[in-house]
Design an enzyme around this catalytic site. Structure first.
Site, mmCIF file in Angstrom:
data_model
loop_
_atom_site.group_PDB
_atom_site.id
_atom_site.type_symbol
_atom_site.label_atom_id
_atom_site.label_comp_id
_atom_site.label_asym_id
_atom_site.label_seq_id
_atom_site.Cartn_x
_atom_site.Cartn_y
_atom_site.Cartn_z
ATOM 1 N N TYR A 288 41.198 -6.602 6.468
ATOM 2 C CA TYR A 288 41.052 -7.093 4.939
ATOM 3 C C TYR A 288 40.021 -8.290 4.904
ATOM 4 O O TYR A 288 39.214 -8.215 4.117
ATOM 5 C CB TYR A 288 42.362 -7.515 4.365
ATOM 6 C CG TYR A 288 43.365 -6.719 3.890
ATOM 7 C CD1 TYR A 288 43.213 -5.832 2.941
ATOM 8 C CD2 TYR A 288 44.452 -6.176 4.712
ATOM 9 C CE1 TYR A 288 43.854 -4.926 2.353
ATOM 10 C CE2 TYR A 288 45.472 -5.317 4.237
ATOM 11 C CZ TYR A 288 45.137 -4.686 3.078
ATOM 12 O OH TYR A 288 45.918 -3.718 2.618
ATOM 13 N N ASP B 166 53.632 -12.284 2.321
ATOM 14 C CA ASP B 166 52.920 -10.914 2.234
ATOM 15 C C ASP B 166 51.768 -11.307 3.442
ATOM 16 O O ASP B 166 51.891 -12.434 4.157
ATOM 17 C CB ASP B 166 51.923 -11.050 1.169
ATOM 18 C CG ASP B 166 50.928 -9.498 0.846
ATOM 19 O OD1 ASP B 166 51.595 -8.782 0.276
ATOM 20 O OD2 ASP B 166 50.076 -9.724 1.649
ATOM 21 N N ARG C 159 60.268 -11.669 -11.962
ATOM 22 C CA ARG C 159 58.673 -11.904 -11.762
ATOM 23 C C ARG C 159 58.013 -11.964 -12.803
ATOM 24 O O ARG C 159 57.106 -12.742 -12.983
ATOM 25 C CB ARG C 159 58.082 -10.729 -11.017
ATOM 26 C CG ARG C 159 58.449 -10.668 -9.462
ATOM 27 C CD ARG C 159 57.528 -11.902 -8.782
ATOM 28 N NE ARG C 159 56.155 -11.597 -9.342
ATOM 29 C CZ ARG C 159 55.259 -11.074 -9.023
ATOM 30 N NH1 ARG C 159 55.421 -9.960 -8.063
ATOM 31 N NH2 ARG C 159 54.086 -10.919 -9.475
ATOM 32 N N ARG D 189 58.729 -3.880 -7.016
ATOM 33 C CA ARG D 189 58.812 -3.250 -8.370
ATOM 34 C C ARG D 189 59.762 -2.208 -8.585
ATOM 35 O O ARG D 189 60.118 -1.918 -9.717
ATOM 36 C CB ARG D 189 57.232 -2.751 -8.631
ATOM 37 C CG ARG D 189 56.401 -4.000 -8.820
ATOM 38 C CD ARG D 189 54.814 -3.469 -8.842
ATOM 39 N NE ARG D 189 54.582 -3.035 -7.599
ATOM 40 C CZ ARG D 189 53.339 -2.530 -7.198
ATOM 41 N NH1 ARG D 189 52.331 -2.697 -8.125
ATOM 42 N NH2 ARG D 189 53.001 -2.351 -6.077
ATOM 43 N N ARG E 126 59.360 -2.947 2.207
ATOM 44 C CA ARG E 126 59.179 -3.211 0.841
ATOM 45 C C ARG E 126 60.370 -2.919 -0.007
ATOM 46 O O ARG E 126 60.299 -2.460 -1.059
ATOM 47 C CB ARG E 126 58.047 -2.362 0.222
ATOM 48 C CG ARG E 126 56.610 -2.441 0.641
ATOM 49 C CD ARG E 126 56.077 -3.984 -0.090
ATOM 50 N NE ARG E 126 54.896 -4.235 0.510
ATOM 51 C CZ ARG E 126 53.628 -3.757 0.141
ATOM 52 N NH1 ARG E 126 53.691 -2.854 -0.864
ATOM 53 N NH2 ARG E 126 52.434 -4.236 0.700
#
Ligand code: CP3
Length: 344
Positions: free
Chosen positions: A149, A72, A36, A27, A23
């Site tokens: 998921y 992702d 973004r 952010r 990652r």
């Protein structure tokens, strides 16, 4: 000579210990937030120019030894129309979770056209990284983690729905896993065909399983995915969180490198994994208290890594969004200057 990251993945001696961060794009970087804006992450991934730029941002800022594709684990399932969204602060959310045999039809194999946006991004990134000879890492979710998921519909603490399916209807679970193995192999092969020089398989939630469950419901799928790309001869990294009790089993799945999460002391992790390079495992939370304490924590990992060849420095899970990039910059410096594993 091959880049240091790839040499370390093959257990060879190196000039310095290589480092990248799970990652690393995201952010925590102001340049990421600026680029973004507020659009959805799946839209950003679908835009090769933007996804390429986001992939390169941490390489420029940190001088890490590898880039990881901005993508992702749910991208291929979004691409075949399974009905996936990624919600900020929550992660993947599935509109109609997998519940029965009829849902197998919603999991057809990937075509090149489905993921043309992903391979276009790989093409752009590989072109940009050529000058610095920085390798690009492709990735996919391992079948068990993706299944969790698709069946649960979103992140879960107790894995109650997927465990219910596994134990109540193992034949259906196996049919689901067969579909996910095929899709995962196609997704990884496409990234490698376009120039990804290594791949990481994220079995992030494997730590939710007992050893018996891991052996029965997760390990065979991971083995099949790794076997399905073995002919392409790129280093493979297998990683999961909270997997200390499973490391010996996971290590048998056939990856070139084992990722060690932050719960396990790295020297102990090396013993559990056997003769195989390891990647890890600075606790991302220890990067939240300033440069000095972050560097101290990185040095603890370097000591535990020892001098034997085959250490790729990384965090023990992904960069937390509130991380000050200055801490990660300092960690890269200390790893390059003071790391000794395999340095001759
Ligand atoms: O820099 C990199 O490492 C490459 C990008 C990357 C993303 N997702 C982008 C992303 C990688 C390697 C992933 C893998 C991924 N996605 C995993 C396995 C790694 C792990 O953490 O164990 C998992 C479980 C997912 C599913 C997922 N997608 C989660 C849990 C989240 C976080 C939700 C949130 O907002 O906290 C996402 C969204 C996501 N994927 C973000 C990023 C950068 C955050 C959204 C954003 O920053 O715009």
């Amino acid at each position: 000579m091959e880049p240091v990251f790839l040499r370390a993945c093959r257990g060879e001696n190196v000039d310095h210990v290589p480092v990248w961060f799970m990652r690393q794009a995201g952010r925590s970087l102001p340049e990421y937030r600026a680029l973004r804006g507020t659009g959805s992450i799946l839209e950003a991934i679908a835009d090769p120019a933007m996804a390429c730029e986001v992939t390169l941002q941490p390489v420029r800022r940190y001088g890490v030894d590898a880039a990881i594709l901005f993508s992702d684990i749910v991208v291929p399932y979004h691409a075949i129309g399974f009905g996936v969204d990624v919600v900020p602060g929550r992660g993947p959310v599935i509109a109609h979770p997998f519940a029965g045999r009829a849902d197998l039809e919603r999991l057809r194999d990937l075509t090149d056209a489905d993921i043309a946006h992903v391979t276009a991004t790989v093409d752009l990134v590989v072109g940009e990284l050529k000058a610095s000879a920085t390798p690009l890492i492709g990735f996919a979710g391992a079948p068990f983690t993706v299944a969790s998921y698709l069946v649960e519909g979103a992140a879960t603490r107790d894995f109650a729905v997927i465990k219910g399916l596994m134990h109540r209807d193992p034949a259906l679970f196996d049919l689901l896993i067969d579909r996910l193995v095929a899709i995962t192999v196609s997704f990884l092969r496409a990234q490698i065909a376009h120039g990804a020089q290594a791949v990481q398989l994220f079995d992030s939630w494997a730590g939710a399983l007992t050893r018996d469950e891991y052996r029965r419901f997760a390990l065979p799928a991971t083995e099949r995915v790794l076997a399905g790309i073995a002919d392409l001869h790129v280093p493979t990294i297998l990683f999961g969180v909270g997997t200390g009790e499973l490391l010996d089993l996971m290590s048998g799945a056939g990856s070139s490198v084992m990722g060690i999460d932050w719960h396990v002391d790295l020297d102990d992790g090396r013993r559990r994994v056997g003769a195989k390079p390891v990647q890890g495992n600075l606790d991302p939370a220890r990067c939240l208290s300033g440069v000095e304490l972050g560097v101290e924590a990185a040095r603890e990992v370097l000591v535990r890594a020892g001098r034997e060849a085959g250490h790729i420095f990384n965090l023990g899970h992904g960069v937390l969004p509130t991380t000050d990039p200055a801490v990660l910059e300092a960690v890269v410096r200390v790893v390059h200057d003071e790391g000794r594993a395999g340095v001759r």
